[in-house]
Design a protein around this motif. Structure first.
Motif, PDB file in Angstrom:
ATOM      1  N   HIS A  55       0.530  -1.466   0.189  1.00 50.53           N
ATOM      2  CA  HIS A  55       0.066  -0.250   0.024  1.00 50.53           C
ATOM      3  C   HIS A  55       0.735   1.360  -0.367  1.00 50.53           C
ATOM      4  N   GLN A  56       0.626   2.130  -0.682  1.00 53.79           N
ATOM      5  CA  GLN A  56       0.983   3.906  -1.501  1.00 53.79           C
ATOM      6  C   GLN A  56       1.335   4.056   0.277  1.00 53.79           C
ATOM      7  N   LEU A  57       3.024   4.448   0.530  1.00 50.06           N
ATOM      8  CA  LEU A  57       2.572   5.589   1.632  1.00 50.06           C
ATOM      9  C   LEU A  57       2.953   6.796   1.845  1.00 50.06           C
ATOM     10  N   GLY A  58       1.579   7.693   2.198  1.00 50.07           N
ATOM     11  CA  GLY A  58       2.032   9.365   1.943  1.00 50.07           C
ATOM     12  C   GLY A  58       1.203   9.426   0.271  1.00 50.07           C
ATOM     13  N   ASP A  59       2.050  10.051  -0.754  1.00 46.85           N
ATOM     14  CA  ASP A  59       2.216  10.450  -1.739  1.00 46.85           C
ATOM     15  C   ASP A  59       3.953  10.271  -1.836  1.00 46.85           C
ATOM     16  N   TYR A  60       4.077   9.621  -2.176  1.00 47.37           N
ATOM     17  CA  TYR A  60       5.784   9.806  -2.315  1.00 47.37           C
ATOM     18  C   TYR A  60       5.347   9.560  -3.798  1.00 47.37           C
ATOM     19  N   GLU A  61       6.141   9.631  -4.388  1.00 48.49           N
ATOM     20  CA  GLU A  61       6.592   9.298  -6.635  1.00 48.49           C
ATOM     21  C   GLU A  61       7.003  10.246  -7.002  1.00 48.49           C
ATOM     22  N   ALA A  62       8.083   8.991  -7.642  1.00 48.59           N
ATOM     23  CA  ALA A  62       9.183   9.882  -8.809  1.00 48.59           C
ATOM     24  C   ALA A  62       8.499   9.241 -10.405  1.00 48.59           C
ATOM     25  N   LEU A  63       8.965  10.531 -10.901  1.00 50.94           N
ATOM     26  CA  LEU A  63       8.045  10.275 -12.504  1.00 50.94           C
ATOM     27  C   LEU A  63       9.686   9.696 -13.477  1.00 50.94           C
ATOM     28  N   PRO A  64       9.591   9.102 -14.559  1.00 54.35           N
ATOM     29  CA  PRO A  64      10.157   8.025 -15.286  1.00 54.35           C
ATOM     30  C   PRO A  64      10.928   9.348 -15.548  1.00 54.35           C
ATOM     31  N   GLY A  65      11.935   9.236 -16.164  1.00 52.03           N
ATOM     32  CA  GLY A  65      13.317  10.170 -16.651  1.00 52.03           C
ATOM     33  C   GLY A  65      13.732  11.421 -15.698  1.00 52.03           C
ATOM     34  N   THR A  66      13.711  11.304 -15.098  1.00 50.18           N
ATOM     35  CA  THR A  66      14.126  12.478 -13.759  1.00 50.18           C
ATOM     36  C   THR A  66      15.619  11.879 -12.916  1.00 50.18           C
ATOM     37  N   GLN A  67      15.697  12.917 -12.200  1.00 48.20           N
ATOM     38  CA  GLN A  67      16.929  12.074 -11.262  1.00 48.20           C
ATOM     39  C   GLN A  67      16.092  11.984  -9.648  1.00 48.20           C
ATOM     40  N   GLN A  68      14.828  12.518 -10.003  1.00 41.65           N
ATOM     41  CA  GLN A  68      14.182  12.161  -8.561  1.00 41.65           C
ATOM     42  C   GLN A  68      14.044  10.083  -8.703  1.00 41.65           C
ATOM     43  N   PHE A  69      13.444   9.703  -9.955  1.00 42.74           N
ATOM     44  CA  PHE A  69      12.695   8.536 -10.365  1.00 42.74           C
ATOM     45  C   PHE A  69      14.741   7.263 -10.012  1.00 42.74           C
ATOM     46  N   GLU A  70      15.632   7.704 -10.539  1.00 36.74           N
ATOM     47  CA  GLU A  70      17.023   7.069 -10.690  1.00 36.74           C
ATOM     48  C   GLU A  70      17.386   7.368  -9.301  1.00 36.74           C
ATOM     49  N   ASP A  71      17.261   8.299  -8.002  1.00 34.49           N
ATOM     50  CA  ASP A  71      18.139   8.249  -7.177  1.00 34.49           C
ATOM     51  C   ASP A  71      16.513   7.620  -5.937  1.00 34.49           C
ATOM     52  N   MET A  72      15.651   7.338  -6.129  1.00 33.40           N
ATOM     53  CA  MET A  72      14.514   6.906  -5.373  1.00 33.40           C
ATOM     54  C   MET A  72      15.065   5.559  -3.991  1.00 33.40           C
ATOM     55  N   ASP A  73      14.904   5.899  -2.726  1.00 32.47           N
ATOM     56  CA  ASP A  73      15.418   5.329  -2.252  1.00 32.47           C
ATOM     57  C   ASP A  73      13.845   4.765  -1.235  1.00 32.47           C
ATOM     58  N   CYS A  74      13.414   5.531  -0.368  1.00 27.22           N
ATOM     59  CA  CYS A  74      12.100   5.520  -0.089  1.00 27.22           C
ATOM     60  C   CYS A  74      12.777   6.079   1.541  1.00 27.22           C
ATOM     61  N   LYS A  75      13.819   5.595   2.295  1.00 32.14           N
ATOM     62  CA  LYS A  75      14.304   5.259   3.907  1.00 32.14           C
ATOM     63  C   LYS A  75      13.167   6.325   4.289  1.00 32.14           C
ATOM     64  N   CYS A  76      13.207   7.404   3.851  1.00 31.79           N
ATOM     65  CA  CYS A  76      12.569   8.896   5.215  1.00 31.79           C
ATOM     66  C   CYS A  76      10.790   8.104   5.198  1.00 31.79           C
ATOM     67  N   ALA A  77      10.489   8.127   3.845  1.00 31.55           N
ATOM     68  CA  ALA A  77       9.048   7.069   3.820  1.00 31.55           C
ATOM     69  C   ALA A  77       8.916   6.380   5.004  1.00 31.55           C
ATOM     70  N   GLN A  78       9.759   5.482   4.611  1.00 33.71           N
ATOM     71  CA  GLN A  78       9.288   4.401   5.892  1.00 33.71           C
ATOM     72  C   GLN A  78      10.047   5.059   7.019  1.00 33.71           C
ATOM     73  N   THR A  79      11.237   5.563   7.507  1.00 33.47           N
ATOM     74  CA  THR A  79      11.199   6.185   8.725  1.00 33.47           C
ATOM     75  C   THR A  79      10.707   7.407   9.108  1.00 33.47           C
ATOM     76  N   THR A  80       9.215   7.831   8.646  1.00 38.62           N
ATOM     77  CA  THR A  80       7.923   8.588   8.576  1.00 38.62           C
ATOM     78  C   THR A  80       6.742   7.830   9.549  1.00 38.62           C
ATOM     79  N   ALA A  81       5.861   6.289   8.536  1.00 39.03           N
ATOM     80  CA  ALA A  81       5.514   5.788   8.395  1.00 39.03           C
ATOM     81  C   ALA A  81       5.523   4.771   9.942  1.00 39.03           C
ATOM     82  N   ILE A  82       7.211   4.728  10.496  1.00 33.65           N
ATOM     83  CA  ILE A  82       7.111   4.101  11.603  1.00 33.65           C
ATOM     84  C   ILE A  82       7.439   5.147  13.022  1.00 33.65           C
ATOM     85  N   MET A  83       7.378   6.168  12.655  1.00 32.49           N
ATOM     86  CA  MET A  83       7.196   7.113  13.202  1.00 32.49           C
ATOM     87  C   MET A  83       5.474   8.353  13.789  1.00 32.49           C
TER      88      MET A  83
END
Length: 427
Positions: A336-364
């Protein structure tokens, strides 16, 4: 041996580790007679003193039937030691944790601090601390007795996560509750997976299915090999007790160590015999492997799964999911999606995505002061808390001093608030 059996064999070698006991026993009263007639050597005092400068390890003595007490002393820094070899003599102890026996120019050997990446990181921290360049939420690296990084690391006010011997973050993260967390987070299962991936998996055709872990990196109390399931110690992974079940006849709940809170997919084990204890990811992987092997038996060259992805150590899918439109989103263990975190193809954010912060905020999620995440779920390079801002790395750990003036930070960039900016790329 086909691919699936190879996977199970690797799992067997790494998981079913037995502790074998000797069946040779001494006659009752033998040691009493032995100690009276032969006598025991004086035991080193380090085990009884056991303070900051004198430590030792109590062990079975190298005497018949281990009749005597024995203490292996740990030598402190700069004390004499032996590196072994002809004519070198023998020592009754060894260098203590974090030390190694190093030859000196004077012809003798001494216990010196090990040279390792972790010790170098400690030295760097101490130098910055003396210079006043350490932030309030920074903590010194912790090294184990072999000079490697400790099995976990913690971010103050946030979470603790498992790490490899080289200090790289691996599977396993829980809320940082101080001593409650540090005393129970051993990461043995997660570290076993990391070593399998590093040393074995690359040489195999299909992903390795190892022991199942819990979210903190410990061993799940239930482990299964083929259709047989056992209770195991969550720290060591060794089989605990003699009770086991066969899923062909008994459900997983029949095991005394079954914990419903750890069963992420209870629907997988419901129904009638034969029962299952699996996850959607593990089932998907099994079906794909069986399809490939069956197709090859039938004479087809199957090339549908060039990059057959394995499951995470808890048996779930990756925390980054590709949508039908081709974008990437951050997800939890149930996809299930965490928040609205998303990265579009062809962007640097897409290539560098690791979702570590999204996972941490879910735990917190139950806490008020959570880190700020970029649009792709990574940690924003600058984090602020209670009027002070600080630079953090891709794991959310502070480096350098904090400041009430954000422009004075070494990682400052004019668009630092932009959650889609270059400050949000993994470092």
């Amino acid at each position: 041996m086909d691919g699936l059996k190879s996977i199970l064999l690797v799992y067997l070698l790494f998981y079913l580790r037995c502790v074998c006991g000797s069946t040779i026993l001494c006659e009752s009263g033998f040691c009493r007679t032995y100690r009276f007639e032969t006598g025991c050597a004086v035991t080193a005092s380090e085990c009884s003193i056991n303070n900051a400068t004198h430590t030792g390890l109590s062990m079975l003595s190298p005497t018949v039937c281990n009749c005597c007490e024995f203490c292996l002393p740990f030598y402190g820094e700069d004390l004499h030691c032996s590196r072994g070899g002809p004519g070198m003599g023998t020592n009754v102890g060894r260098c203590g944790p974090g030390l190694s026996c190093v030859a000196s120019d004077d012809g003798f050997s001494y216990c010196r601090r090990m040279e390792s990446e972790c010790h170098s990181a400690q030295d760097d921290y101490e130098a910055r601390y003396e210079a006043g360049d350490v932030g309030v939420l920074e903590s010194p690296p912790i090294c184990d007795g072999k000079g490697s990084y400790a099995h976990f690391d913690c971010v103050p006010t946030q979470t603790c996560y498992c790490q490899s011997d080289e200090g790289e973050r691996i599977f396993g993260e829980v809320l940082n509750l101080g001593a409650v967390t540090t005393q129970n987070m051993h990461c043995g299962c997660s570290k076993m997976h990391e070593k399998i991936e590093k040393n074995i998996a690359s040489g195999l055709r299909f992903p390795v299915v190892g022991p199942r872990c819990t979210s903190d990196g410990n061993f799940n109390p239930i482990q299964c090999l083929n259709r047989t399931c056992y209770c195991v110690d969550k720290i060591t992974g060794r089989i605990d007790g003699d009770h086991s079940i066969n899923l062909d006849y008994e459900p997983i709940k029949a095991l005394s160590c079954y914990d419903a809170t750890l069963d992420l997919f209870p629907s997988q084990s419901q129904g009638e015999a034969p029962y299952n204890y699996t996850t959607p990811c593990l089932e998907d992987l099994r079906e794909k492997i069986e399809f490939i092997l069956k197709s090859e038996e039938d004479g087809y060259n199957v090339d549908l799964f060039n990059n057959l992805a394995g499951c995470l150590p808890d048996g779930t899918y990756s925390r980054i999911r590709t949508t039908r439109s081709g974008s990437r989103i951050c997800v939890d263990e149930t996809r299930h999606q965490l928040g609205d975190y998303e990265a579009l193809p062809g962007t640097q954010q897409f290539e560098d995505m690791d979702c570590k912060c999204a996972q941490t905020t879910a735990i917190m999620k139950a806490l008020n002061e959570r880190p700020v995440c970029c649009n792709n779920g990574n940690f924003r390079t600058i984090q602020c808390r209670r009027g002070l801002c600080r630079c953090v790395d891709s794991d959310g750990k502070q480096y350098g001093r904090e400041s009430d003036t954000v422009t004075s930070l070494s990682c400052y960039k004019p668009d630092w608030r932009n959650l889609n900016s270059t400050d949000c790329y993994a470092r």
